[in-house]
Scaffold this motif. Structure first.
Motif, short mmCIF file in Angstrom:
data_model
loop_
_atom_site.label_atom_id
_atom_site.label_comp_id
_atom_site.label_asym_id
_atom_site.label_seq_id
_atom_site.Cartn_x
_atom_site.Cartn_y
_atom_site.Cartn_z
N LEU A 314 0.74 -1.27 0.12
CA LEU A 314 0.08 -0.04 -0.05
C LEU A 314 0.81 1.24 -0.01
N ASP A 315 1.77 1.23 0.76
CA ASP A 315 2.82 2.25 0.80
C ASP A 315 3.48 2.62 -0.63
N MET A 316 3.62 1.52 -1.34
CA MET A 316 4.36 1.77 -2.75
C MET A 316 3.17 2.39 -3.44
N LYS A 317 2.19 2.29 -3.10
CA LYS A 317 1.05 2.94 -3.95
C LYS A 317 0.71 4.46 -3.25
N GLY A 318 1.50 4.82 -2.47
CA GLY A 318 0.95 6.20 -1.74
C GLY A 318 0.11 5.78 -0.82
N ILE A 319 -0.10 4.90 -0.23
CA ILE A 319 -1.43 4.84 0.99
C ILE A 319 -0.66 4.50 2.18
N ALA A 320 -0.70 5.42 3.12
CA ALA A 320 -0.31 5.06 4.56
C ALA A 320 -1.36 4.56 5.53
N ALA A 321 -1.03 3.28 5.95
CA ALA A 321 -2.17 2.61 6.97
C ALA A 321 -1.30 1.98 7.89
N SER A 322 -2.07 1.25 8.70
CA SER A 322 -1.42 0.45 9.80
C SER A 322 -1.96 -1.05 9.88
N SER A 323 -1.24 -1.60 10.93
CA SER A 323 -1.86 -2.95 11.16
C SER A 323 -2.00 -2.98 12.45
N GLY A 324 -2.41 -1.92 13.13
CA GLY A 324 -2.62 -2.16 14.61
C GLY A 324 -2.12 -0.91 15.31
N SER A 325 -1.79 -0.86 16.65
CA SER A 325 -1.26 0.37 17.50
C SER A 325 0.26 0.73 17.03
N ALA A 326 0.34 2.01 16.72
CA ALA A 326 1.52 2.44 16.40
C ALA A 326 2.66 2.04 17.25
N CYS A 327 2.32 2.10 18.54
CA CYS A 327 3.49 1.96 19.71
C CYS A 327 3.77 0.29 19.38
N THR A 328 3.19 -0.44 18.99
CA THR A 328 3.74 -1.83 18.64
C THR A 328 3.79 -2.37 17.24
N SER A 329 3.72 -1.43 16.50
CA SER A 329 4.03 -1.93 14.87
C SER A 329 5.29 -2.57 14.53
N GLY A 330 6.57 -2.27 15.37
CA GLY A 330 7.54 -2.81 15.16
C GLY A 330 7.83 -4.27 15.87
N SER A 331 6.60 -4.80 16.39
CA SER A 331 6.81 -6.11 16.83
C SER A 331 6.20 -7.14 16.08
N LEU A 332 6.52 -8.23 15.83
CA LEU A 332 6.12 -9.31 14.96
C LEU A 332 4.89 -10.08 15.61
N ASP A 333 4.85 -9.93 16.97
CA ASP A 333 3.58 -10.63 17.35
C ASP A 333 2.26 -9.95 17.01
N PRO A 334 1.29 -11.02 16.84
CA PRO A 334 -0.02 -10.21 16.41
C PRO A 334 -0.61 -9.63 17.60
N SER A 335 -1.40 -8.55 17.12
CA SER A 335 -2.07 -7.58 18.07
C SER A 335 -2.67 -8.17 19.33
N HIS A 336 -2.62 -7.95 20.56
CA HIS A 336 -3.19 -8.38 21.84
C HIS A 336 -4.58 -8.22 21.61
N VAL A 337 -4.97 -6.94 20.83
CA VAL A 337 -6.39 -6.80 20.76
C VAL A 337 -7.16 -7.80 20.09
N LEU A 338 -6.59 -8.10 18.76
CA LEU A 338 -7.27 -8.98 17.90
C LEU A 338 -7.43 -10.17 18.43
N LEU A 339 -6.15 -10.80 19.33
CA LEU A 339 -6.40 -12.26 19.92
C LEU A 339 -7.42 -12.11 21.11
N ALA A 340 -7.74 -10.94 21.65
CA ALA A 340 -8.81 -10.74 22.42
C ALA A 340 -10.01 -10.76 22.23
N ILE A 341 -10.26 -10.56 20.80
CA ILE A 341 -11.62 -10.56 20.33
C ILE A 341 -11.73 -12.09 19.63
N GLY A 342 -10.82 -12.86 19.96
CA GLY A 342 -11.00 -14.28 19.38
C GLY A 342 -10.52 -14.65 17.93
#
Length: 396
Positions: A314-342
């Motif tokens: 997406l970035d290569m196409k000029g779109i800035a987005a995220s995969s979750g919290s900005a504070c944990t985007s450096g982590s390879l672990d999945p989001s604790h929020v997404l795991l918490a919702i099952g």
């Protein structure tokens, strides 16, 4: 390269509005006085701080003397939770929170657990909601604090804050909410909602980074967090960041002035994005509550792909987005929020968070809808699991 930047990550941070920059500029140069000084330019700085305090209090239905400026939303969370815990430990040592809080809250609670406090982490449902009844059932005789975020930074779900506040008030327990994502997006009245402490951060609503605020209802027992001078009425020492505080005041004034109009536009973009993507792309799931969510938040999980690859393409196409919290985007672990919702690990890894702001347009959404299905399909072509599904024409 050369694509126009389409910024869809406003939950991570926002740009600073020109009016905010304009308000701040004099306090870097001719109005540079220390607010603790008694001469004229010192008094000008002091006056500017108090004017900003008024703007913040007006925006949330508080009194000016209940607003304390901090260095960030994270500091405000730390101060609220540790401050109440240590000031009230003679009464009890039990804290109630949820398992989808921002790490500024979760890590603070874990720190307190190592210091003899007991913390209940309430689970949420598949939409990321906690119920007032869950909170009521978790209360013990030694409960001193309930801390539940107003709206989730990843999936956008808005909690039943007023109902939880009413329970806390009835039981005589302090209620703190991390409103970093909510303020500037949702109308908040701390009195009506029975909120005792509330954390905010300017850079989430077109203000500068490095400045936050904590609302502390008059009468709340709270220890000071930073010791030193007498700034912030002796509650939070250190020379005030006057330009940033002025920026905070201007930004919150602007953000809360036309909230309904702003939200109408943002929600239209959000709803169109959700409807079109879920229609165009198979094996996609909306995360968070469909209605009880932040006006600009879209969080989707795509099966059979990695979120990181999706973001890079997406970035290569000029779109800035995220995969979750900005504070944990450096982590390879999945989001604790997404795991918490099952969500299972492999689906949580394929998540995309799009958060809209006031400069986003229908054309931006058109561009997203044009490139996203192509990117998703390209990434899925690399997945053996997806090949199996296509052959068998069924989900795995």
């Amino acid at each position: 390269m050369g694509e126009k930047l389409i910024y869809m990550d406003h939950a991570a941070t926002t740009y600073v509005k020109p009016q905010v920059v304009e308000a701040m500029l004099p306090f870097f140069t001719e109005k540079f006085g220390n607010a603790s000084s008694i001469y004229t330019i010192g008094r000008e700085s002091k006056k500017a701080i108090e004017e900003s305090r008024e703007k913040v209090s007006d925006a949330i239905g508080a009194q000016a003397r209940e607003i304390f400026f901090t260095g960030s939303g994270t500091e405000a969370d730390n101060w609220a939770i540790k401050g109440v815990a240590y000031a009230n430990k003679s009464k009890g040592n039990h804290i109630i929170t949820t398992n989808i809080e921002h790490h500024a809250v979760l890590h603070t609670c874990q720190y307190l657990e190592n210091d003899g406090f007991e913390v209940t982490y309430l689970p949420v449902d598949e939409n990321g909601l906690v119920t007032p009844q869950q909170v009521a059932d978790a209360i013990k005789p030694n409960t001193i604090l309930i801390t539940i975020m107003f709206a989730n930074n990843e999936i956008g779900t808005i909690q039943p804050i007023a109902e939880i506040g009413a329970i806390a008030k009835e039981k005589g327990i302090y209620f703190h909410t991390d409103a970093v994502q909510a303020i500037g997006n949702i109308a908040i009245n701390v009195k009506d909602m029975n909120i005792d402490l509330m954390s905010m951060s300017a850079h989430k609503f077109y203000g500068p980074k490095g400045v936050g605020a904590l609302y502390v209802r008059k009468g709340v027992k709270l220890v000071s967090f930073i010791h030193g001078g007498a700034q912030e009425r002796g509650r939070r020492a250190s020379t005030e960041n006057i330009p940033a505080i002025v920026g905070f005041g201007k930004a919150i004034e602007l953000a809360t002035a036309n909230l309904d109009e702003y939200n109408k536009k943002i929600m239209a973009l959000r709803d169109r994005t959700i409807d079109e993507i879920t229609k165009k792309i198979p094996f996609v799931k909306l995360n968070g509550h469909r209605e009880k969510r932040l006006p600009g938040n879209v969080n989707l999980s795509f099966q059979f792909i990695e979120g990181e690859s999706l973001l890079l393409m997406l970035d290569m196409k000029g779109i800035a987005a995220s995969s979750g919290s900005a504070c944990t985007s450096g982590s390879l672990d999945p989001s604790h929020v997404l795991l918490a919702i099952g969500l299972p690990h492999e689906i949580a890894h394929g998540s995309l968070r799009l958060t809209f702001g006031d400069e986003n347009t229908d054309e931006d959404v058109n561009k997203l809808l044009e490139v996203l299905p192509v990117i998703v399909e390209r990434l899925r072509e690399m997945s053996p699991l997806y090949e199996n599904v296509k052959r068998g024409n069924k989900n795995v």
